[in-house]
Write an enzyme that holds these catalytic residues in place. Sequence first.
Site, mmCIF file in Angstrom:
data_model
loop_
_atom_site.group_PDB
_atom_site.id
_atom_site.type_symbol
_atom_site.label_atom_id
_atom_site.label_comp_id
_atom_site.label_asym_id
_atom_site.label_seq_id
_atom_site.Cartn_x
_atom_site.Cartn_y
_atom_site.Cartn_z
ATOM 1 N N HIS A 187 3.513 -1.859 4.469
ATOM 2 C CA HIS A 187 3.368 -3.200 3.877
ATOM 3 C C HIS A 187 3.261 -4.239 4.999
ATOM 4 O O HIS A 187 3.291 -3.875 6.193
ATOM 5 C CB HIS A 187 4.529 -3.504 2.917
ATOM 6 C CG HIS A 187 5.886 -3.295 3.520
ATOM 7 N ND1 HIS A 187 6.356 -4.037 4.575
ATOM 8 C CD2 HIS A 187 6.887 -2.422 3.214
ATOM 9 C CE1 HIS A 187 7.573 -3.645 4.896
ATOM 10 N NE2 HIS A 187 7.917 -2.664 4.086
ATOM 11 N N SER A 201 9.830 -4.542 1.256
ATOM 12 C CA SER A 201 10.455 -3.233 1.424
ATOM 13 C C SER A 201 9.644 -2.245 0.603
ATOM 14 O O SER A 201 9.167 -2.587 -0.490
ATOM 15 C CB SER A 201 11.893 -3.287 0.902
ATOM 16 O OG SER A 201 12.348 -1.989 0.590
ATOM 17 N N HIS A 206 5.588 -3.998 7.997
ATOM 18 C CA HIS A 206 5.170 -3.037 9.036
ATOM 19 C C HIS A 206 4.006 -3.597 9.851
ATOM 20 O O HIS A 206 3.959 -3.465 11.067
ATOM 21 C CB HIS A 206 4.698 -1.726 8.402
ATOM 22 C CG HIS A 206 5.727 -0.997 7.601
ATOM 23 N ND1 HIS A 206 5.586 -0.750 6.262
ATOM 24 C CD2 HIS A 206 6.912 -0.453 7.961
ATOM 25 C CE1 HIS A 206 6.618 -0.067 5.818
ATOM 26 N NE2 HIS A 206 7.466 0.118 6.818
ATOM 27 N N GLY A 262 12.125 -4.033 12.217
ATOM 28 C CA GLY A 262 12.207 -5.268 11.446
ATOM 29 C C GLY A 262 13.655 -5.728 11.294
ATOM 30 O O GLY A 262 14.578 -4.911 11.193
ATOM 31 N N GLN A 318 18.296 11.065 6.991
ATOM 32 C CA GLN A 318 18.924 9.756 6.786
ATOM 33 C C GLN A 318 19.156 9.450 5.305
ATOM 34 O O GLN A 318 19.582 8.357 4.960
ATOM 35 C CB GLN A 318 18.138 8.644 7.474
ATOM 36 C CG GLN A 318 16.792 8.313 6.871
ATOM 37 C CD GLN A 318 16.013 7.322 7.733
ATOM 38 O OE1 GLN A 318 15.527 7.668 8.809
ATOM 39 N NE2 GLN A 318 15.896 6.082 7.289
#
Length: 281
Positions: free
Chosen positions: A32, A183, A35, A145, A59
């Site tokens: 998006h 996000s 990025h 970010g 993760q």
Amino acid sequence: MRIIKKIDDLKKELFTLMGKKIGLIPTMGYIHEGHLSLIEQSIRENDINVVSIFVNPSQFGPNEDFNAYPRDMERDSKLLEERRVDILFSPDSGEMYPENFSTFVEVEKLSKVLCGRSRPIHFRGVCTVVLKLFNIVKPENVYFGAKDAQQAVIIKRMKEDLNLDISIKVMPIVRDEDGLALSSRNKYLSKEEREAALLMPEALKEANMLINNGLFEANKIREKIVRELKKNKCIKIDYVEIVNLKTLESLDKIDNNNTLVAVAIKLGETRLIDNFILGEI
Ligand code: PAF
């Protein structure tokens, strides 16, 4: 743009580019504007730009959204190609975590607070994969970010602790027109949930204004944010925390140069985070 899936192939390709300044943008894909802002910065600052797309299983906790995490490699590679990214590295899980893989990196303390409370293995997975990417790509600059502020703080700690010769660049949050921080997980939100989610940036904006007007008592700011979020019943607050930007320890008094005001909420199954920062990570 070259699309490379194997670590050895990427190393060979990068060997031919020895002497060039390499920028790395690690992502989990579903690219998006957030990025893309990291990619644009990397393009400004480096000779060769490598984007990694890897939805990193280590993760995600057992009940988290690893399987559901949005993936669209075709769309992503088109977007990256348009931006003139040089290399897209998109390994599969077996490439990154071969059989008998058993080494993990854990940044203590910082990984246990904020998001680490509800996601106990998350940052261990992030640090492990990020360090692997650093070792594979050997970049000069790496871009993250600020929405994932805790992640950035932890990776910077790892860099210091492990003497990594890499510059970690943390770029500002990119928001949609309505204020919601971009996000990949925003895709999960229903119309009602998205409306509710907007209370998060709004509450943070108001909190920031109160601080600008001289209110430095952390508990008052925190209460204000909680009150705003509670206006919508769909929102389940995970945490609202006001912490020191380096140690992530709770603050009583807000320090204009060293404070992270961070929020995590759940809307149905979707977990969203947002923050603002006073100072620099
Ligand atoms: O921020 C992310 O997208 C991920 O945590 C990262 C840094 C790509 C590691 O998997």
